[in-house]
Design a protein around this motif. Structure first.
Motif, PDB file in Angstrom:
ATOM      1  N   CYS A  50       0.821  -1.222   0.000  1.00 62.86           N
ATOM      2  CA  CYS A  50       0.000   0.000   0.000  1.00 62.86           C
ATOM      3  C   CYS A  50       0.848   1.263   0.000  1.00 62.86           C
ATOM      4  O   CYS A  50       0.313   2.366  -0.137  1.00 62.86           O
ATOM      5  CB  CYS A  50      -0.937   0.017   1.209  1.00 62.86           C
ATOM      6  SG  CYS A  50      -2.170  -1.290   1.215  1.00 62.86           S
ATOM      7  N   ASN A  51       2.181   1.096   0.151  1.00 61.46           N
ATOM      8  CA  ASN A  51       3.084   2.238   0.205  1.00 61.46           C
ATOM      9  C   ASN A  51       2.684   3.200   1.323  1.00 61.46           C
ATOM     10  O   ASN A  51       2.554   4.408   1.124  1.00 61.46           O
ATOM     11  CB  ASN A  51       3.123   2.973  -1.145  1.00 61.46           C
ATOM     12  CG  ASN A  51       4.243   3.993  -1.209  1.00 61.46           C
ATOM     13  OD1 ASN A  51       5.290   3.812  -0.602  1.00 61.46           O
ATOM     14  ND2 ASN A  51       4.016   5.083  -1.935  1.00 61.46           N
ATOM     15  N   VAL A  52       2.475   2.645   2.517  1.00 64.86           N
ATOM     16  CA  VAL A  52       2.097   3.445   3.684  1.00 64.86           C
ATOM     17  C   VAL A  52       3.052   3.124   4.832  1.00 64.86           C
ATOM     18  O   VAL A  52       3.776   2.138   4.798  1.00 64.86           O
ATOM     19  CB  VAL A  52       0.637   3.162   4.111  1.00 64.86           C
ATOM     20  CG1 VAL A  52      -0.341   3.626   3.034  1.00 64.86           C
ATOM     21  CG2 VAL A  52       0.428   1.670   4.412  1.00 64.86           C
ATOM     22  N   LYS A 107       3.554   5.862  -5.497  1.00 61.15           N
ATOM     23  CA  LYS A 107       4.957   6.151  -5.262  1.00 61.15           C
ATOM     24  C   LYS A 107       5.446   7.192  -6.255  1.00 61.15           C
ATOM     25  O   LYS A 107       5.159   7.115  -7.453  1.00 61.15           O
ATOM     26  CB  LYS A 107       5.789   4.869  -5.411  1.00 61.15           C
ATOM     27  CG  LYS A 107       5.552   3.829  -4.326  1.00 61.15           C
ATOM     28  CD  LYS A 107       6.500   2.662  -4.478  1.00 61.15           C
ATOM     29  CE  LYS A 107       6.271   1.632  -3.382  1.00 61.15           C
ATOM     30  NZ  LYS A 107       7.207   0.484  -3.496  1.00 61.15           N
ATOM     31  N   TYR A 117      -6.487   1.906  -0.138  1.00 66.21           N
ATOM     32  CA  TYR A 117      -5.553   2.596   0.754  1.00 66.21           C
ATOM     33  C   TYR A 117      -4.173   2.790   0.131  1.00 66.21           C
ATOM     34  O   TYR A 117      -3.292   3.380   0.753  1.00 66.21           O
ATOM     35  CB  TYR A 117      -5.401   1.795   2.058  1.00 66.21           C
ATOM     36  CG  TYR A 117      -6.710   1.589   2.782  1.00 66.21           C
ATOM     37  CD1 TYR A 117      -7.210   2.563   3.636  1.00 66.21           C
ATOM     38  CD2 TYR A 117      -7.467   0.429   2.585  1.00 66.21           C
ATOM     39  CE1 TYR A 117      -8.427   2.392   4.294  1.00 66.21           C
ATOM     40  CE2 TYR A 117      -8.677   0.246   3.234  1.00 66.21           C
ATOM     41  CZ  TYR A 117      -9.154   1.230   4.088  1.00 66.21           C
ATOM     42  OH  TYR A 117     -10.360   1.055   4.720  1.00 66.21           O
ATOM     43  N   ARG A 118      -3.998   2.301  -1.097  1.00 69.35           N
ATOM     44  CA  ARG A 118      -2.676   2.367  -1.718  1.00 69.35           C
ATOM     45  C   ARG A 118      -2.335   3.797  -2.119  1.00 69.35           C
ATOM     46  O   ARG A 118      -3.157   4.507  -2.691  1.00 69.35           O
ATOM     47  CB  ARG A 118      -2.629   1.447  -2.938  1.00 69.35           C
ATOM     48  CG  ARG A 118      -1.259   1.329  -3.572  1.00 69.35           C
ATOM     49  CD  ARG A 118      -1.243   0.223  -4.625  1.00 69.35           C
ATOM     50  NE  ARG A 118      -1.410  -1.086  -4.014  1.00 69.35           N
ATOM     51  CZ  ARG A 118      -2.194  -2.055  -4.503  1.00 69.35           C
ATOM     52  NH1 ARG A 118      -2.908  -1.838  -5.579  1.00 69.35           N
ATOM     53  NH2 ARG A 118      -2.263  -3.212  -3.883  1.00 69.35           N
ATOM     54  N   LYS A 119      -1.112   4.198  -1.795  1.00 67.40           N
ATOM     55  CA  LYS A 119      -0.642   5.514  -2.165  1.00 67.40           C
ATOM     56  C   LYS A 119       0.343   5.394  -3.318  1.00 67.40           C
ATOM     57  O   LYS A 119       1.134   4.447  -3.383  1.00 67.40           O
ATOM     58  CB  LYS A 119       0.038   6.207  -0.967  1.00 67.40           C
ATOM     59  CG  LYS A 119      -0.923   6.532   0.165  1.00 67.40           C
ATOM     60  CD  LYS A 119      -0.216   7.294   1.289  1.00 67.40           C
ATOM     61  CE  LYS A 119      -1.210   7.638   2.391  1.00 67.40           C
ATOM     62  NZ  LYS A 119      -0.541   8.393   3.502  1.00 67.40           N
TER      63      LYS A 119
END
Length: 204
Positions: free
Chosen positions: A116-118, A203, A199-201
């Motif tokens: 998710c890059n969180v 990159k 919820y994935r952000k």
């Protein structure tokens, strides 16, 4: 869930492993919840059921802690959910499970963060994370031939009671116990992953 001395020992042991976990933040609690702490002023010497104002790192963004609030370490709450879920499957958690559960928590936490890059596991993925940890833990026990005292039918019924769209052919004879166990573990480790996209952000 009423915590036994064994549960508290397991939670304490796992917390010692996860000193770098993002789950080591606090969420709002209620006075009656086990392991909840009352927030007191910094000039107060806290008791075992209290925590100083400056020692609280809130999990919920924007939440401003106040003296008199009750909070619980998010990791404590998460581990209580994991233990409760395993015991709903008929599996009795023991002190000997501490390291393996802790390792599963580390693996799943890292996986969700990376996918998710969180930097924090979103609240909305908490139940998915609990199931993934349980699935990873039980999968490891199965592969090491240590899955003793596990009630497969109780586990399958527990999952189906919570998700009426899931069927593991209980009592229908279309799947062997081994196949049903594998299907259950696969379900626990993969169900809910589709929600990661919410919820994935991106990159940069």
């Amino acid at each position: 869930m009423s915590l036994t001395d064994i549960h508290k020992t397991v939670i304490t042991n796992i917390k010692a492993m996860l000193y770098n976990s993002s789950l080591l933040s606090y969420q709002i609690s209620v006075p009656t919840q086990e392991l909840s702490l009352e927030v007191v002023a910094d000039d107060v010497i806290p008791t075992s059921t209290q925590i100083r104002f400056s020692d609280v790192t809130p999990f919920t963004p924007g939440y401003i802690v106040e003296v008199g609030d009750y909070v619980i370490l998010r990791l404590d709450a998460f581990l209580i959910d994991v233990i409760s879920r395993l015991e709903s499957f008929g599996y009795t958690v023991t002190d000997a499970d501490s390291w393996m559960i802790g390792f599963a928590v580390q693996k799943i936490e890292s996986s969700i963060k990376n996918e998710c890059n969180v930097t924090l596991i979103p609240d909305g993925l908490n139940h998915t994370a609990v199931d993934m940890v349980c699935g990873k833990f039980l999968f490891t026990l199965k592969n090491t031939s240590n899955l003793e005292g596990f009630n497969l039918d109780a586990a399958l019924k527990s999952v189906q009671a919570g998700d009426t769209t899931v069927t593991f052919a209980i009592g229908q004879g279309s799947m062997t116990p081994e196949q049903r166990l594998n299907a259950l573990l696969s379900y626990l480790m993969t169900n809910g992953r589709g929600e990661f996209t919410c919820y994935r952000k991106v990159k940069w």
